[in-house]
Every structure is written in structure tokens, then in C-alpha cells.
Design a protein around this motif. Structure first.
Motif, mmCIF file in Angstrom:
data_model
loop_
_atom_site.group_PDB
_atom_site.id
_atom_site.type_symbol
_atom_site.label_atom_id
_atom_site.label_comp_id
_atom_site.label_asym_id
_atom_site.label_seq_id
_atom_site.Cartn_x
_atom_site.Cartn_y
_atom_site.Cartn_z
ATOM 1 N N ASP A 150 0.868 -1.171 0.000
ATOM 2 C CA ASP A 150 0.000 0.000 0.000
ATOM 3 C C ASP A 150 0.906 1.223 0.000
ATOM 4 O O ASP A 150 1.502 1.561 1.024
ATOM 5 C CB ASP A 150 -0.895 -0.006 1.246
ATOM 6 N N THR A 151 1.064 1.851 -1.150
ATOM 7 C CA THR A 151 2.007 2.966 -1.267
ATOM 8 C C THR A 151 1.590 4.182 -0.446
ATOM 9 O O THR A 151 2.436 5.006 -0.104
ATOM 10 C CB THR A 151 2.162 3.373 -2.737
ATOM 11 N N LYS A 152 0.305 4.299 -0.120
ATOM 12 C CA LYS A 152 -0.156 5.452 0.648
ATOM 13 C C LYS A 152 -0.056 5.199 2.153
ATOM 14 O O LYS A 152 0.273 6.102 2.920
ATOM 15 C CB LYS A 152 -1.602 5.792 0.271
ATOM 16 N N ARG A 153 -0.340 3.962 2.562
ATOM 17 C CA ARG A 153 -0.269 3.612 3.982
ATOM 18 C C ARG A 153 0.481 2.292 4.137
ATOM 19 O O ARG A 153 -0.115 1.262 4.459
ATOM 20 C CB ARG A 153 -1.669 3.510 4.592
ATOM 21 N N PRO A 154 1.787 2.309 3.904
ATOM 22 C CA PRO A 154 2.559 1.059 3.993
ATOM 23 C C PRO A 154 2.591 0.517 5.412
ATOM 24 O O PRO A 154 2.644 1.272 6.383
ATOM 25 C CB PRO A 154 3.947 1.479 3.514
ATOM 26 N N ASN A 155 2.546 -0.797 5.516
ATOM 27 C CA ASN A 155 2.603 -1.482 6.806
ATOM 28 C C ASN A 155 4.029 -1.973 7.032
ATOM 29 O O ASN A 155 4.507 -2.860 6.326
ATOM 30 C CB ASN A 155 1.620 -2.653 6.813
ATOM 31 N N LYS A 156 4.711 -1.418 8.015
ATOM 32 C CA LYS A 156 6.108 -1.775 8.264
ATOM 33 C C LYS A 156 6.289 -3.257 8.553
ATOM 34 O O LYS A 156 7.332 -3.834 8.245
ATOM 35 C CB LYS A 156 6.669 -0.953 9.431
ATOM 36 N N VAL A 170 11.848 0.498 -3.027
ATOM 37 C CA VAL A 170 12.066 1.598 -3.969
ATOM 38 C C VAL A 170 11.141 2.737 -3.566
ATOM 39 O O VAL A 170 9.943 2.531 -3.332
ATOM 40 C CB VAL A 170 11.779 1.160 -5.423
ATOM 41 N N TRP A 171 11.703 3.939 -3.457
ATOM 42 C CA TRP A 171 10.936 5.120 -3.088
ATOM 43 C C TRP A 171 10.828 6.087 -4.265
ATOM 44 O O TRP A 171 11.692 6.106 -5.152
ATOM 45 C CB TRP A 171 11.615 5.871 -1.949
ATOM 46 N N MET A 172 9.793 6.904 -4.203
ATOM 47 C CA MET A 172 9.680 8.054 -5.097
ATOM 48 C C MET A 172 9.982 9.289 -4.252
ATOM 49 O O MET A 172 9.238 9.616 -3.317
ATOM 50 C CB MET A 172 8.273 8.152 -5.689
ATOM 51 N N LEU A 173 11.081 9.962 -4.545
ATOM 52 C CA LEU A 173 11.480 11.134 -3.784
ATOM 53 C C LEU A 173 10.666 12.349 -4.195
ATOM 54 O O LEU A 173 9.958 12.339 -5.206
ATOM 55 C CB LEU A 173 12.977 11.389 -3.975
ATOM 56 N N TYR A 221 9.905 8.328 2.979
ATOM 57 C CA TYR A 221 9.653 8.698 1.594
ATOM 58 C C TYR A 221 8.477 7.871 1.079
ATOM 59 O O TYR A 221 8.107 6.853 1.659
ATOM 60 C CB TYR A 221 10.890 8.419 0.716
ATOM 61 N N GLN A 222 7.910 8.296 -0.043
ATOM 62 C CA GLN A 222 6.787 7.560 -0.628
ATOM 63 C C GLN A 222 7.288 6.248 -1.236
ATOM 64 O O GLN A 222 8.139 6.250 -2.119
ATOM 65 C CB GLN A 222 6.102 8.393 -1.710
ATOM 66 N N ILE A 223 6.766 5.142 -0.741
ATOM 67 C CA ILE A 223 7.195 3.843 -1.249
ATOM 68 C C ILE A 223 6.583 3.594 -2.620
ATOM 69 O O ILE A 223 5.377 3.726 -2.821
ATOM 70 C CB ILE A 223 6.822 2.727 -0.261
ATOM 71 N N HIS A 224 7.453 3.213 -3.552
ATOM 72 C CA HIS A 224 7.044 3.018 -4.950
ATOM 73 C C HIS A 224 7.055 1.538 -5.330
ATOM 74 O O HIS A 224 6.365 1.124 -6.268
ATOM 75 C CB HIS A 224 7.997 3.812 -5.860
#
Length: 269
Positions: A192-198, A208-211, A251-254
Motif C-alpha cells: 500500500d504505497t499510501k499507507r505502507p505497513n512496516k 524503492v521510493w519516489m522522492l 519517503y513515498q514507497i514506490h
């Protein structure tokens, strides 16, 4: 008139000053009352301060060379591939590196860009190089694997560069190609790129992140130091050499990948 006789005795001395007050009886100190106050204060401090203890302890647990050495020693002999990969990534944080995104002609297979610094031996590279070197430490050469896959399926890879065919000098050093290769081998994980679960990230996973600038960046998930062993931290190189940091969701996970060198079900192209 008769003279007053001189007296050799002192006369009454007139006292000028405040009127003496009667001495009040002293009250005995109430020791019990003092202890009660102290006990209440201590109880309140414990009640409100107890939840902060783990936080303060965690803040005192930092990433150091010593904590990296302890974790590497623990992870290296693991039966889990991901933990061994995490150990190799942590090993790279102990060596200074010069950030370099330039194109180089390199050997094939097993090629790496030349070192730099005063002695010409200081490692150079970027985030993708950290990832490639960590895998290569375990006998997995992404340079070869990606080149072979691109040779067979070149049209399936991103066409973001002015090239008409595979290039073993640079293809494995481009994050978009790494993503496509991991997906082709069945290593892509749902995220879930908006609410990633660690809790869904394990040691050795590639993230991979989107900076903010719209650029892609990558790293390897590793355990945290000391008491934070159960937290997913990352090793990455964002321009200052390999760093071990608690920035997985900063960062936003991609993309999220778990590549162990074994080819799973190949995704449809």
C-alpha cells in the motif's frame, strides 16, 4: 535648696525597644506527612513517566559501527537469505563511498565502476551500486542476470534512454531495470504505497521510493540496532555514502521486492 547627693550606685536603665514576646511552644515536625507527599510525587512520576521509558531507551539506541558489527555477526550465518543479504548491506555502511552516477565502461561479468579518492581505491557509486554489490557478495550477479533477461526480452524493459539494445555497462545500475527484472522473476510484493505497513517488510527486502523531486531511489531493509532489532530500518545511499537509517516510510514507497536469487513464477509480459 539642699543638694542631691551623688550615688555611686547605678540607677535604673530605661529599655527602649520592642516589647518582649512570650515564647511560643515549637510544634513537632510531622514526618509522616512529609513521607506521604514524597510517595505521592514518586507514584505520579512513575505513572506518567513509565510510558516514556521505552521511547527514551530507543532514542539512546543508535546506529554505530559497533552495533553494525554485532548485527552482522548475528545475521551472517542465518539460514534466511534475506538476513544474510541484510548483513552484506550493513557491511557496506562501514566503508566510506564517493557518490557517483556517471556512466563507465566496465568488465562483464562481475564488472564494477572504478574507485576514487587520493589512492583510487575508495568505492564510488550510487544506491543501485550498493544493492548490486550486496547481492554480489552472496554470489548473485545482477549485472549478468539483467543483461541476459534484457537480451531475451528487451522490449519489456523501460525505454527511458536513447539505446537500441542491452548495455551491460549500465543496465543493472538503473533502478527501473532492477524493478522490471524483480517483477519478471516473481519477486514483486504487494504494498500500500499510501499507507505502507512496516510489519510486511523483512530483512533483505528491496524497497524503492519516489522522492520529492520525482526521482526513484532504492535501499535494502535491515533490522534496527540494539533494542530496536525488531524495527525495519534500511541501508541506502542517498548521496552521502551507505547509511543505516530509520527511514523506511519517510519517503513515498514506490515498490517492494523480495528477490532471493531464485526465479519464481514469471509475470506476464
Amino acid at each position: 535648696m539642699a543638694k542631691r547627693r551623688n550615688s555611686h550606685h547605678l540607677g535604673t536603665i530605661e529599655y527602649i525597644g520592642p516589647r518582649p514576646q512570650a515564647k511560643k511552644p515549637q510544634r513537632r515536625p510531622n514526618f509522616l506527612g512529609g513521607w506521604v507527599v514524597l510517595m505521592i510525587a514518586a507514584g505520579a512520576a512513575w505513572f506518567f513517566g513509565k510510558p516514556l521509558v521505552p521511547l527514551l531507551r530507543a532514542q539512546n539506541t543508535v546506529a554505530t559501527v559497533e552495533s553494525a558489527d554485532r548485527l552482522i555477526l548475528e545475521l551472517s550465518p542465518s539460514a534466511e537469505f534475506g538476513e544474510r543479504l541484510a548483513a552484506m548491506a550493513l557491511q557496506r555502511t562501514k566503508t566510506p563511498s564517493i557518490y557517483d552516477t556517471a556512466y563507465y565502461q566496465i568488465a562483464y561479468p562481475g564488472g564494477d565502476i572504478p574507485g576514487g579518492g587520493a589512492d583510487g581505491k575508495t568505492p564510488k557509486g550510487k544506491a543501485e551500486d550498493l544493492l548490486v554489490r550486496s547481492y554480489r557478495s552472496l554470489g548473485i550477479d545482477l549485472q549478468v542476470l539483467i543483461h541476459e533477461d534484457m537480451t531475451k526480452n528487451f522490449s519489456a524493459y523501460p525505454r527511458l534512454w536513447p539505446t537500441s539494445g542491452p548495455d551491460s555497462n549500465i543496465d543493472h545500475r538503473r533502478i527501473q531495470n532492477l524493478q522490471r527484472y524483480f517483477k519478471h522473476t516473481g519477486a514483486e510484493m504487494a504494498v500500500d504505497t499510501k499507507r505502507p505497513n512496516k510489519s510486511e517488510f523483512k530483512a533483505g527486502d528491496v524497497v524503492v521510493w519516489m522522492l520529492a523531486q520525482g526521482e526513484l531511489h532504492c535501499g535494502i531493509v535491515v533490522p534496527g540496532p540494539g533494542d530496536r532489532r525488531d524495527e525495519p530500518w534500511v541501508v541506502h545511499d542517498n548521496g552521502q555514502g551507505p547509511k543505516w537509517e530509520n527511514v523506511l516510510t519517510e519517503y513515498q514507497i514506490h515498490g517492494h521486492y523480495r528477490y532471493t536469487g531464485q526465479v519464481g513464477e514469471v509475470a506476464k509480459r
